[in-house]
Design a protein around this motif. Structure first.
Motif, PDB file in Angstrom:
ATOM      1  N   ILE A  20       1.572  16.293  -2.227  1.00 47.55           N
ATOM      2  CA  ILE A  20       2.431  15.033  -3.220  1.00 47.55           C
ATOM      3  C   ILE A  20       3.840  14.698  -3.429  1.00 47.55           C
ATOM      4  O   ILE A  20       4.734  13.741  -3.294  1.00 47.55           O
ATOM      5  N   ALA A  21       4.766  15.914  -3.158  1.00 51.11           N
ATOM      6  CA  ALA A  21       6.370  15.724  -3.907  1.00 51.11           C
ATOM      7  C   ALA A  21       6.888  14.936  -2.020  1.00 51.11           C
ATOM      8  O   ALA A  21       7.532  14.046  -2.297  1.00 51.11           O
ATOM      9  N   ASN A  22       6.241  15.370  -1.287  1.00 48.23           N
ATOM     10  CA  ASN A  22       6.502  14.670   0.499  1.00 48.23           C
ATOM     11  C   ASN A  22       6.280  13.342   0.236  1.00 48.23           C
ATOM     12  O   ASN A  22       6.586  12.810   0.681  1.00 48.23           O
ATOM     13  N   ILE A  23       4.390  13.029  -0.495  1.00 46.88           N
ATOM     14  CA  ILE A  23       4.773  11.400  -0.253  1.00 46.88           C
ATOM     15  C   ILE A  23       5.432  10.728  -1.160  1.00 46.88           C
ATOM     16  O   ILE A  23       6.142   9.493  -0.484  1.00 46.88           O
ATOM     17  N   HIS A  24       6.792  11.326  -1.958  1.00 47.11           N
ATOM     18  CA  HIS A  24       6.647  10.062  -2.566  1.00 47.11           C
ATOM     19  C   HIS A  24       8.826  10.236  -2.358  1.00 47.11           C
ATOM     20  O   HIS A  24       9.822   9.277  -3.349  1.00 47.11           O
ATOM     21  N   ARG A  25       9.359  11.099  -2.077  1.00 51.43           N
ATOM     22  CA  ARG A  25      10.131  12.143  -2.679  1.00 51.43           C
ATOM     23  C   ARG A  25      10.989  11.217  -1.287  1.00 51.43           C
ATOM     24  O   ARG A  25      10.642   9.743  -0.652  1.00 51.43           O
ATOM     25  N   PRO A  26      12.505  10.657  -1.863  1.00 50.13           N
ATOM     26  CA  PRO A  26      13.714   9.824  -0.948  1.00 50.13           C
ATOM     27  C   PRO A  26      13.457  10.446   0.205  1.00 50.13           C
ATOM     28  O   PRO A  26      13.344  10.860   0.639  1.00 50.13           O
ATOM     29  N   GLY A  27      12.992   9.312   1.515  1.00 52.42           N
ATOM     30  CA  GLY A  27      13.682   9.943   2.834  1.00 52.42           C
ATOM     31  C   GLY A  27      12.169  10.473   3.283  1.00 52.42           C
ATOM     32  O   GLY A  27      11.916  10.077   4.280  1.00 52.42           O
ATOM     33  N   ALA A  28      11.009   9.627   2.365  1.00 54.01           N
ATOM     34  CA  ALA A  28       9.069  10.300   2.534  1.00 54.01           C
ATOM     35  C   ALA A  28       9.126   9.337   3.662  1.00 54.01           C
ATOM     36  O   ALA A  28       9.693   8.693   4.391  1.00 54.01           O
ATOM     37  N   LEU A  29       7.985   9.844   4.389  1.00 56.68           N
ATOM     38  CA  LEU A  29       7.626   9.684   5.476  1.00 56.68           C
ATOM     39  C   LEU A  29       6.393   8.619   4.992  1.00 56.68           C
ATOM     40  O   LEU A  29       6.005   7.235   6.102  1.00 56.68           O
ATOM     41  N   THR A  30       5.988   8.507   4.170  1.00 55.71           N
ATOM     42  CA  THR A  30       4.968   7.200   4.169  1.00 55.71           C
ATOM     43  C   THR A  30       5.250   5.852   4.737  1.00 55.71           C
ATOM     44  O   THR A  30       4.016   5.227   4.424  1.00 55.71           O
ATOM     45  N   ALA A  84       1.987   9.126  -6.501  1.00 55.84           N
ATOM     46  CA  ALA A  84       2.022  10.066  -5.648  1.00 55.84           C
ATOM     47  C   ALA A  84       2.632  11.195  -6.983  1.00 55.84           C
ATOM     48  O   ALA A  84       2.491  12.121  -7.667  1.00 55.84           O
ATOM     49  N   ARG A  85       4.173   9.622  -7.248  1.00 61.18           N
ATOM     50  CA  ARG A  85       5.406   9.864  -8.455  1.00 61.18           C
ATOM     51  C   ARG A  85       4.404   9.806  -9.796  1.00 61.18           C
ATOM     52  O   ARG A  85       5.216  11.493 -10.827  1.00 61.18           O
ATOM     53  N   SER A  86       3.250   9.539  -9.936  1.00 61.29           N
ATOM     54  CA  SER A  86       2.774   9.768 -11.353  1.00 61.29           C
ATOM     55  C   SER A  86       1.851  10.660 -11.361  1.00 61.29           C
ATOM     56  O   SER A  86       0.856  10.733 -12.591  1.00 61.29           O
ATOM     57  N   LEU A  87       1.246  11.419 -10.675  1.00 63.44           N
ATOM     58  CA  LEU A  87       0.314  12.198 -10.756  1.00 63.44           C
ATOM     59  C   LEU A  87       0.310  13.786 -11.619  1.00 63.44           C
ATOM     60  O   LEU A  87       2.108  14.185 -10.804  1.00 63.44           O
ATOM     61  N   PRO A  88      -0.023  14.333 -12.516  1.00 61.90           N
ATOM     62  CA  PRO A  88       0.124  15.726 -12.650  1.00 61.90           C
ATOM     63  C   PRO A  88       0.797  16.772 -12.162  1.00 61.90           C
ATOM     64  O   PRO A  88       0.548  16.657 -11.192  1.00 61.90           O
ATOM     65  N   ARG A  89       1.556  17.407 -12.308  1.00 61.22           N
ATOM     66  CA  ARG A  89       2.168  18.887 -11.128  1.00 61.22           C
ATOM     67  C   ARG A  89       1.412  19.746 -10.684  1.00 61.22           C
ATOM     68  O   ARG A  89       0.203  19.990 -11.406  1.00 61.22           O
ATOM     69  N   ALA A  90       0.988  19.787  -9.904  1.00 57.79           N
ATOM     70  CA  ALA A  90      -0.310  20.871  -9.198  1.00 57.79           C
ATOM     71  C   ALA A  90      -0.239  21.696  -9.375  1.00 57.79           C
ATOM     72  O   ALA A  90       0.933  21.948  -9.335  1.00 57.79           O
ATOM     73  N   ARG A  91      -1.100  23.077 -10.040  1.00 57.53           N
ATOM     74  CA  ARG A  91      -0.845  24.419  -9.692  1.00 57.53           C
ATOM     75  C   ARG A  91      -1.029  24.824  -8.487  1.00 57.53           C
ATOM     76  O   ARG A  91      -0.447  25.789  -8.904  1.00 57.53           O
ATOM     77  N   VAL A  96       0.867  -1.040  -0.231  1.00 61.14           N
ATOM     78  CA  VAL A  96      -0.032   0.209  -0.097  1.00 61.14           C
ATOM     79  C   VAL A  96       0.860   1.555   0.259  1.00 61.14           C
ATOM     80  O   VAL A  96       0.737   1.776  -0.477  1.00 61.14           O
ATOM     81  N   ALA A  97       1.773   1.337   0.870  1.00 64.00           N
ATOM     82  CA  ALA A  97       2.911   2.499   0.796  1.00 64.00           C
ATOM     83  C   ALA A  97       3.501   2.389  -0.855  1.00 64.00           C
ATOM     84  O   ALA A  97       3.674   3.872  -1.222  1.00 64.00           O
ATOM     85  N   SER A  98       4.460   1.477  -1.592  1.00 64.24           N
ATOM     86  CA  SER A  98       4.283   1.937  -2.611  1.00 64.24           C
ATOM     87  C   SER A  98       3.434   1.606  -3.511  1.00 64.24           C
ATOM     88  O   SER A  98       3.957   3.561  -4.235  1.00 64.24           O
ATOM     89  N   MET A  99       2.259   1.709  -3.298  1.00 58.16           N
ATOM     90  CA  MET A  99       1.616   2.260  -4.486  1.00 58.16           C
ATOM     91  C   MET A  99       0.828   3.244  -4.557  1.00 58.16           C
ATOM     92  O   MET A  99       0.696   4.365  -5.144  1.00 58.16           O
ATOM     93  N   LEU A 100       1.305   4.299  -3.298  1.00 59.15           N
ATOM     94  CA  LEU A 100       0.366   5.649  -3.229  1.00 59.15           C
ATOM     95  C   LEU A 100       2.038   6.039  -3.127  1.00 59.15           C
ATOM     96  O   LEU A 100       1.580   7.424  -4.102  1.00 59.15           O
ATOM     97  N   MET A 101       2.761   6.040  -3.152  1.00 56.56           N
ATOM     98  CA  MET A 101       4.095   6.612  -3.559  1.00 56.56           C
ATOM     99  C   MET A 101       4.084   6.952  -4.845  1.00 56.56           C
ATOM    100  O   MET A 101       4.504   7.806  -5.592  1.00 56.56           O
ATOM    101  N   ALA A 102       4.254   5.733  -5.173  1.00 56.95           N
ATOM    102  CA  ALA A 102       3.882   5.843  -6.764  1.00 56.95           C
ATOM    103  C   ALA A 102       2.404   5.905  -7.884  1.00 56.95           C
ATOM    104  O   ALA A 102       3.171   7.089  -8.804  1.00 56.95           O
TER     105      ALA A 102
END
Length: 857
Positions: A480-490, A465-472, A457-463
């Motif tokens: 969203i960036a914090n969810i999938h960045r290296p060292g994320a708490l997810t 978030a990584r695949s979402l288009p850049r939010a305005r 679930v954590a990997s899917m959530l990070m993936a």
């Protein structure tokens, strides 16, 4: 200060590691409080459950003779002991006879209430004392005076009928004067729990009621006190063996002081196993906190580790230093848990000893405490070896870069093998020492599956978030960036919160379904009343009476006897090896009937039903789950002792039964002529077309009691309410035990967020330096925690609902309805906890001074 093998003897490596590990711990335990708390909570749960169960078992063992009321008891159903049987018992010691049955008590105002009659002779009690208010000798309580027999009543009955000491009530054809309330009986646990309040009378009074008719559902218990066997179990067993040899067809259920209350002991064992599994769940949840705490500690000690390596320390030596630290802290946490768990029986006895209906003897149980200690250490090792193993091959330069870059790598094979060995040992201990190894194996497999799914679930959530288009929207983009960045708490948050939420949802869904089953609406077409002990000769007149009293209701009447399975396929019942969920059918007498038609609510799934006019050798129909559980099939023989005779019948067919309909049905149904001429009574149900009310129900009970004083009326709603109270207490106990798991989950979540605090500080300082406002950062972090918490809550609701569905439908064989309200509350609670703890840590990060942080970059 070099720690290389060249300068330190091989044998001194461990001692040197211990010295460095303890020296580091001198600075305090900051950062390890969650670690210690998680281990302590899990160990406390397991040690406390084991200690309480052991103290209760010790109480049952030491007080078994008093609980039983003698050295041995011989119970018969629907009949008294014959002259030959009574002579055998009298020849071996002092006998006290007790009869237990249900009846209807009528107050002077005409109100009726169901009571559990307990009729005793002049020798009762042979052991222990009956607690009465006001105090008086039992013979004085029960003596006949002024045209009335004496009686002791439960306070519940007095309140229900508005009675007080000195008032008179009628049961059957006899009048009783209530002279005292019964506060405690020494043998109550051995006698089981009834549906009505206790009504203690004499044996002569019971005979005067006229309720003892041929086939009446009454249980006669003959307690034997041997002359010189107060401390010799072998002498007791010798008498039991002699009784079974001399009177093989007596059909009595024999107990000795070693198993005074076998059903209670089985329930204690099962409940102990469940609570032990809850404790293991708490330890597993806490294991995530252990891993987070170790990882966070190693991050903070990167400079020290780098210094060790720069001075020549090998990766193995660094690993040993911090492994020693972990084990020292695990021992500390385990000892704290052991101390609280070991004290729990003493606390319970000290606070509730006088009102507790169970014989708890507070003692220390070294075996249970040692087991919980082992669980604590193995859990710390199982979850700690991964982050510890990763520091072996990390070069000094990478350690100094760890503050700004995370480089993932696997631990060496030796550490993976060691971790796998520890996990295998933990699984072997959990399953090998379990009461029901199948349940324990399912728990272990489920735990492994849940952890794997949570990581997925954590990997899917990070993936995602990584695949979402850049939010305005800036805050959403940061979240969203914090969810999938290296060292994320997810991964840490999902693992920390997911299992605790799954346990919470499971408990709340089971709780809601049990309350719905026993305390809310009755099943569709469920009977309103059961009527017991209808004399067979009066059955047609009784049915006609009910038809007249309730013309729109459906009345069903069937014959009923009681019997005990003594053999199957030629194998004695005590030598059979039934499954755990079917063993109960062999442990006491069971209701049975005979008929030419398939009972309503039953479906034949194997074999064929006999014809309505069948008159050949005895045939029997068996409930399929029970047949599978005791290992019999169509064509096998089964022997049941009924009224002192062994009746052997061939299994003609197997049925599935809809027990939830609450209609009349039996595990054993015989062909029509099997019990021709045997004395028996009938049982009837009355099912009303519409909803009933208390006034009409009370009138029907009163009319039936007046016309048929020997018939016992059981209102289904009241019976379910009685069961519901027991279920409510059970669920409260489960909920209280499970709260340990939830506390662990919250602690672990807080620890996971604390582990990422240093990185949050760097992020906050850099973003503030680049112009981000405090409000924007708070909003971004709140969104991040909200999204992670929501995803975890969805998993927890799904996993917990599935687990509850399986438990309710398969283990409890009840209907399941998903409780949307409780699930929604769990989701809201998860979001509140996740966002609340996350923002609390974020505020601390935002308060850090930028200059100090920027100088260290």
């Amino acid at each position: 200060m070099s720690m290389t093998a060249d300068t330190a003897p091989r044998g001194g490596t461990l001692s040197l590691a211990v010295r460095f590990a303890l020296r580091e711990l001198r600075s305090g335990l900051r950062g390890f409080y969650v670690f210690i708390a998680c281990i302590a909570l899990g160990v406390m749960a397991i040690a406390g459950v084991g200690s309480v169960a052991g103290s209760l078992s010790a109480g049952l063992d030491h007080q078994g003779r008093t609980l039983l009321g003698g050295d041995a008891s011989f119970a018969l159903i629907q009949r008294e002991a014959s002259k030959e049987e009574r002579a055998f018992l009298d020849a071996h010691g002092k006998i006290s006879a007790t009869a237990i049955m249900r009846g209807m008590a009528r107050s002077p105002s005409g109100e009726f209430a169901l009571v559990d009659l307990k009729a005793v002779d002049g020798n009762y009690p042979m052991l222990g004392t009956v607690s009465l208010e006001p105090k008086m000798p039992v013979p004085d309580l029960l003596a006949q005076r002024d045209g009335a027999f004496g009686a002791g009543a439960d306070a519940v009955l007095l309140a229900r009928l508005g009675l007080k000491a000195g008032d008179r009530v009628t049961v059957g054809n006899a009048t009783f004067e209530v002279r005292a309330t019964v506060q405690a009986e020494p043998d109550k646990l051995a006698g089981g729990v009834g549906l009505g309040p206790r009504f203690l009378i004499s044996e002569d009074a019971l005979r005067a009621t006229g309720l003892l008719q041929p086939g009446t559902l009454v249980r006669w218990i003959y307690r034997l006190q041997l002359p010189d066997a107060s401390g010799d179990e072998r002498a007791t067993q010798s008498v039991v063996n002699a009784a079974q040899k001399a009177l093989p067809e007596a059909g009595w259920e024999v107990r000795t002081r070693g198993n005074a209350s076998p059903q209670l002991e089985r329930n204690i064992t099962r409940f102990t196993q469940f609570l032990t599994l809850v404790g293991l769940a708490a330890l597993l949840v806490g294991g995530v906190g252990v891993a987070n705490a170790i990882k966070s500690h190693l991050d903070e000690r990167r400079d020290v580790i780098a210094t060790f390596k720069a001075l020549g320390a090998t990766g193995r030596e660094v690993f040993t230093i911090y492994l020693v630290q972990v084990m020292v802290l695990a021992i500390l946490g385990s000892l704290i848990g052991l101390a609280i768990g070991a004290a729990l029986p003493f606390i319970i006895v000290g606070l509730f000893g006088k009102i507790l209906p169970l014989p708890v003897e507070a003692t220390f149980h070294a075996g249970e405490l040692a087991l919980s200690f082992v669980y604590g250490l193995l859990t710390a090792l199982a979850f700690g070896l991964w982050p510890l193993g990763r520091i072996h091959d990390v070069p000094v330069a990478a350690l100094f870069r760890e503050g700004v870059a995370h480089e993932f790598h696997w631990p060496r094979r030796r550490y993976l093998v060691l971790m796998a060995s520890v996990i295998a040992l933990l699984i072997a201990v959990a399953i090998g020492l379990a009461y029901d190894k199948r349940v324990a194996a399912v728990f272990v497999a489920s735990s492994v599956g849940v952890f794997a799914v949570l990581r997925g679930v954590a990997s899917m959530l990070m993936a995602l978030a990584r695949s979402l288009p850049r939010a305005r929207f800036t805050m959403l983009r940061l979240a969203i960036a914090n969810i999938h960045r290296p060292g994320a708490l997810t991964p840490s948050v999902v693992m920390s919160l997911g299992l605790g939420l799954a346990v919470l949802v499971t408990i709340t869904q089971i709780d809601g379904n049990l309350r719905r089953q026993f305390m809310a609406a009755l099943p569709e077409h469920a009977p309103s009343f059961y009527f017991i002990d209808i004399p067979a000769a009066e059955a047609p007149r009784f049915s006609a009476f009910l038809k007249q009293a309730a013309p729109a209701a459906n009345v069903e009447t069937v014959p009923m006897l009681r019997g005990r399975i003594v053999a199957a396929k030629g194998i004695r019942a005590e030598d059979l090896k039934p499954s755990t969920d079917s063993a109960w059918v062999l442990q006491s007498d069971r209701g049975l009937t005979y008929t030419g038609e398939v009972p309503r609510g039953s479906t034949v799934v194997d074999g064929t039903w006999w014809s309505a006019d069948y008159s050949g050798p005895p045939l029997v129909s068996l409930e399929k789950k029970i047949a599978d559980g005791i290992g019999v099939k169509v064509g096998d023989d089964i022997t049941v002792n009924v009224l002192g005779r062994d009746i052997t019948a061939k299994i003609s067919n197997l049925r599935t039964v809809d027990w939830q309909s609450l209609g009349i049905n039996f595990v054993l149904v015989y062909s029509p002529k099997t019990f021709a001429g045997a004395p028996h009574t009938d049982i009837a149900t009355l099912t009303e077309a519409g909803s009933s009310n208390a006034a009409s129900d009370a009138k029907l009970i009163k009319d039936v009691a007046a016309a048929f004083p020997m018939v016992t009326s059981v209102r289904v709603r009241e019976a379910l309410d009685s069961i519901g109270k027991v279920v409510t207490n059970l669920v409260l106990a489960i909920r209280g035990a499970s709260s340990v798991t939830l506390i662990s989950a919250i602690l672990v979540l807080g620890g996971a967020l604390a582990a990422g605090h240093r990185h949050r500080v760097y992020d906050a300082v850099i973003l503030k330096t680049l112009g981000a406002t405090r409000a924007r950062l708070l909003g971004a972090y709140a969104l991040e925690y909200l999204l992670i918490g929501l995803a975890t809550a969805v998993f927890g609701v799904a996993a917990g609902s599935i687990a509850a569905w399986q438990i309710v439908t398969r283990l409890m064989t009840l209907g399941f309805v998903w409780q949307a309200g409780s699930a929604a509350l769990v989701v809201l609670a998860a979001l509140a906890v996740t966002v609340g703890l996350g923002l609390a840590g974020t505020l601390l990060a935002l308060n850090q001074k930028p200059a100090t942080v920027l100088r260290n970059l």
